[in-house]
Design a protein around this motif. Structure first.
Motif, PDB file in Angstrom:
ATOM      1  N   LYS A   8       0.828  -1.187   0.000  1.00  0.00           N
ATOM      2  CA  LYS A   8       0.000   0.000   0.000  1.00  0.00           C
ATOM      3  C   LYS A   8       0.875   1.255   0.000  1.00  0.00           C
ATOM      4  O   LYS A   8       0.643   2.215  -0.728  1.00  0.00           O
ATOM      5  CB  LYS A   8      -0.895  -0.015   1.249  1.00  0.00           C
ATOM      6  N   ARG A   9       1.906   1.208   0.837  1.00  0.00           N
ATOM      7  CA  ARG A   9       2.829   2.327   0.902  1.00  0.00           C
ATOM      8  C   ARG A   9       3.506   2.556  -0.448  1.00  0.00           C
ATOM      9  O   ARG A   9       3.614   3.674  -0.933  1.00  0.00           O
ATOM     10  CB  ARG A   9       3.941   1.992   1.911  1.00  0.00           C
ATOM     11  N   ASP A  10       3.973   1.475  -1.027  1.00  0.00           N
ATOM     12  CA  ASP A  10       4.605   1.554  -2.351  1.00  0.00           C
ATOM     13  C   ASP A  10       3.666   2.237  -3.337  1.00  0.00           C
ATOM     14  O   ASP A  10       4.052   3.132  -4.073  1.00  0.00           O
ATOM     15  CB  ASP A  10       4.923   0.147  -2.878  1.00  0.00           C
ATOM     16  N   PHE A  11       2.421   1.786  -3.295  1.00  0.00           N
ATOM     17  CA  PHE A  11       1.432   2.307  -4.222  1.00  0.00           C
ATOM     18  C   PHE A  11       1.257   3.818  -4.046  1.00  0.00           C
ATOM     19  O   PHE A  11       1.268   4.579  -5.018  1.00  0.00           O
ATOM     20  CB  PHE A  11       0.088   1.587  -3.997  1.00  0.00           C
ATOM     21  N   GLU A  12       1.120   4.201  -2.777  1.00  0.00           N
ATOM     22  CA  GLU A  12       0.917   5.624  -2.522  1.00  0.00           C
ATOM     23  C   GLU A  12       2.145   6.450  -2.918  1.00  0.00           C
ATOM     24  O   GLU A  12       2.037   7.561  -3.426  1.00  0.00           O
ATOM     25  CB  GLU A  12       0.569   5.851  -1.048  1.00  0.00           C
ATOM     26  N   HIS A  13       3.284   5.864  -2.649  1.00  0.00           N
ATOM     27  CA  HIS A  13       4.516   6.558  -2.994  1.00  0.00           C
ATOM     28  C   HIS A  13       4.610   6.804  -4.500  1.00  0.00           C
ATOM     29  O   HIS A  13       5.092   7.823  -4.961  1.00  0.00           O
ATOM     30  CB  HIS A  13       5.723   5.738  -2.517  1.00  0.00           C
ATOM     31  N   ARG A  14       4.119   5.819  -5.239  1.00  0.00           N
ATOM     32  CA  ARG A  14       4.234   5.931  -6.691  1.00  0.00           C
ATOM     33  C   ARG A  14       3.509   7.156  -7.251  1.00  0.00           C
ATOM     34  O   ARG A  14       3.925   7.730  -8.241  1.00  0.00           O
ATOM     35  CB  ARG A  14       3.733   4.655  -7.369  1.00  0.00           C
ATOM     36  N   GLU A  15       2.421   7.534  -6.607  1.00  0.00           N
ATOM     37  CA  GLU A  15       1.703   8.722  -7.084  1.00  0.00           C
ATOM     38  C   GLU A  15       2.621   9.933  -7.050  1.00  0.00           C
ATOM     39  O   GLU A  15       2.660  10.727  -7.992  1.00  0.00           O
ATOM     40  CB  GLU A  15       0.463   8.977  -6.209  1.00  0.00           C
ATOM     41  N   GLN A  16       3.387  10.032  -5.961  1.00  0.00           N
ATOM     42  CA  GLN A  16       4.315  11.154  -5.861  1.00  0.00           C
ATOM     43  C   GLN A  16       5.405  11.067  -6.921  1.00  0.00           C
ATOM     44  O   GLN A  16       5.837  12.068  -7.477  1.00  0.00           O
ATOM     45  CB  GLN A  16       4.946  11.208  -4.466  1.00  0.00           C
ATOM     46  N   HIS A  53      -3.503   5.493 -11.068  1.00  0.00           N
ATOM     47  CA  HIS A  53      -3.443   6.623 -10.128  1.00  0.00           C
ATOM     48  C   HIS A  53      -4.212   7.852 -10.610  1.00  0.00           C
ATOM     49  O   HIS A  53      -4.702   8.621  -9.791  1.00  0.00           O
ATOM     50  CB  HIS A  53      -1.983   7.005  -9.886  1.00  0.00           C
ATOM     51  N   LYS A  63      -3.964  17.551 -10.320  1.00  0.00           N
ATOM     52  CA  LYS A  63      -3.392  17.128  -9.038  1.00  0.00           C
ATOM     53  C   LYS A  63      -2.131  17.916  -8.705  1.00  0.00           C
ATOM     54  O   LYS A  63      -1.898  18.304  -7.573  1.00  0.00           O
ATOM     55  CB  LYS A  63      -3.065  15.623  -9.083  1.00  0.00           C
ATOM     56  N   ASP A  67      -1.811  20.097  -5.442  1.00  0.00           N
ATOM     57  CA  ASP A  67      -0.708  19.899  -4.490  1.00  0.00           C
ATOM     58  C   ASP A  67       0.040  21.198  -4.244  1.00  0.00           C
ATOM     59  O   ASP A  67       0.420  21.506  -3.112  1.00  0.00           O
ATOM     60  CB  ASP A  67       0.276  18.841  -5.028  1.00  0.00           C
TER      61      ASP A  67
END
Lengths: 221, 221, 221, 221
Positions: A8-16, A53, A63, A67
């Motif tokens: 999940k963390r990896d996934f969220e990080h990928r958006e950034q 994403h 986005k 941001d």
DNA sequence: GATGAATGAGCGTTCATTCAT
DNA sequence: CATGAATGAACGCTCATTCAT
């Protein structure tokens, strides 16, 4: 940390990562012809993943812009409120304009997303986010103005109207610092920020008092 | 009128026809996806003919925007200069904002063309036209400010700085009236124009006098 | 000279002007994208006038190519026939290749017009012109070969076949001198012309005698 | 065979499908106006897919031509080298001409790609491929000539010059068989191939010996 | 979830040719 | 006869988005 959690963390990080890669690519005049392929390459992920994403390329624009403004709000909300309202408002201007200047890579995409037709052609979620942003700004400044009037630091007048005047001045000054960014020397811009802040302060102080001003009186009548 | 002369007239007239047809089609949120075919159809001419008048679709955007501003300048230059500088400046604001409001169909294309990256990707001719426009505005307002200071109607200060403050305020207010156009009631906007004009006047009068203001003094130091 | 006559002359002269202007413009690698407008401009006439002389742009290509070959034939027909057939044939080669080399501006258009599909897509008039050209070449060389055989200067064999051999060699050498034109030094090409001419002479002399050659005999059997 | 591997295979296979479909469509005089859409339809794939394999329509032309020549080289390299040099050279001619005749569908595109200006307007990769092809032909024939001279089967002379003579003769004969293809009867062409091969053999044998030939001597002096 | 090959609608632009004047 | 503005069919190419693996 379990495997699921890490994923999940990896996934969220990928958006950034995607947003960062996009921003890098967008920092040139031809930014509009940057392709999703290029973004995927720069982000070192598959093209399809981007669509996990973001529902469209334009959503990336949105986005990024959101941001950028979230970051601005964060800085503004951190400003020390224990001073005269005028000082606070002045600092808001200064901080906000410096924030813009310090991130010129957002210039093009942010300017692009400000367009009416851009905002209208988006998902409800994005539209709401933009509106919420507006209202947070409105509340932030509105509260300062109200407090200032209560404390007699600012001539009493319609808060909503005064807010719009400040916003107007602010929007215009962002345009000025960003449009002029590449042409002007740093010193000019710093001076501009000082002056426009003073202008705004003068406006805020003068607006409620205009009928007492000899010269203005003529105009008003 | 000779045959050649009539042909020339026809030709020149057609440019206006194309711009008019484009403008009509551009008056919706999906304006960016209006095709050259659609424009040609609407103008009732062949597609190739469009390219006799404009080197690209984007040049149509640019020309529309330029024409819009030429019209604005014309109106501003017609304003009666035999009054106090403050009255003149106030009228400039009022006239300019009403001019924008009266032609909302220019909203999208004009906003689009303001982007930095748009201006950079154009022929020298177009770039020059935009620059010349800027300088005409600068001179128009600059002269009024100078005269105003000479006549002691405006506190003496740096004219260039004061011009930038006004321009800032003006750019911002255009954004506000156009962005808000579809959401706000007419009465709100008229009131907004009144208030923002007063705010600007207050700024102009107050900027050079800020050190005499008790409240502002605290901020300045 | 009457007015009508002069007009006629002017008209005929204009065809050469168009061809000349075209040829100038065609002397670059992008020659295929030269437009009729450009040709008209260069020829200093109206675009419509071009179509009074040529039914299509491709016809300009064809006419240029034909003119080039008419010029070649003229030079070849001027060669002194009062010598040995071998000398005459050798000179034909030399003269023809030098003719090509001296007008490299015809390279691209002539090569282009040689294509099968080009020749097929033309008016009967043009097709006939190309065929007539072929037959004039055929007769020119055929006569020399026949005379040479009668005078026992050339081994007796089938004239038509021998002609095709020479034409083959000639077509190939034109390709070579023109393709290599920009890469090779002048001296190389002059040497090449000498050698290929000798090769052709050797072929003409050897073809009818091959069965008497010890080495060739093995191959023939 | 894994999934990835199959995908790769499919992908590579599709290039051949595109080339095949193109070749079919190109086998008519109007081949130049075959569109990418038509090719995509014929290949039963999307138009975009074509651009995953070829960077432009012209690259399809180039690839077809290259493939054609690769096939030729393959056949020529398979020729039995254990015979007299003259026999080998003769066979090279025969095989090459029959190879051309057996694939007349390549006529137009190959002829088109031979043009000077075509070769210049291509990617480095394509240009290199054409050059490499040239050099492989040069080496193939050059080696045979050298060996032939060592074994005294061919009169000693400059190999490079002799190669150019053969190439000249070869290029010309390809033109002849292909241009004449649709007009001539099969028997004529077979005879032509026999004769032109003999002519070439006579040239190779005679070139180095020309000064010993009574008739040629006159011309040479 | 990640991938990236396939897709194909869509568009701006060109330019040879025509024809009214 | 000369002109050149008008035409509009035609085309190569792009690229955001999808979806089978």
């Amino acid at each position: 940390m379990g495997i699921t959690e890490r994923k999940k963390r990896d996934f969220e990080h990928r958006e950034q990562v995607i947003l960062g890669a996009s921003l890098n690519l967008f920092d040139c005049d031809e930014w509009l012809s940057v392709t999703v392929d290029q973004i995927a390459d720069a982000a070192e992920i598959g093209k399809g993943t981007i669509y996990k994403h973001f529902s469209s390329k334009e959503e990336i624009y949105a986005k990024l812009t959101l941001d950028f403004y979230y970051g601005l709000l964060e800085q503004l909300e951190r400003i020390d409120q224990n001073r005269s309202s005028i000082s606070i408002l002045g600092d808001i201007f200064k901080v906000a304009l410096h924030y813009h200047l310090s991130q010129p890579e957002f210039r093009r995409v942010t300017q692009y997303c400000k367009r009416i037709d851009f905002k209208k052609n988006h998902s409800e979620e994005i539209c709401n986010a933009f509106e919420k942003l507006d209202s947070r700004f409105r509340n932030l400044v509105g509260d300062i103005l109200s407090t200032g009037m209560e404390k007699n630091e600012i001539p009493r007048t319609n808060v909503r109207q005064l807010y719009y005047c400040m916003k107007t001045c602010f929007d215009g000054s962002v345009d000025t610092v960003w449009t002029g960014y590449s042409g002007l020397e740093k010193v000019d811009i710093d001076e501009y920020i000082k002056i426009i802040t003073q202008f705004m302060v003068a406006g805020v102080l003068g607006l409620g008092d205009l009928e007492n001003n000899q010269i203005a009186k003529v105009y008003l009548n």
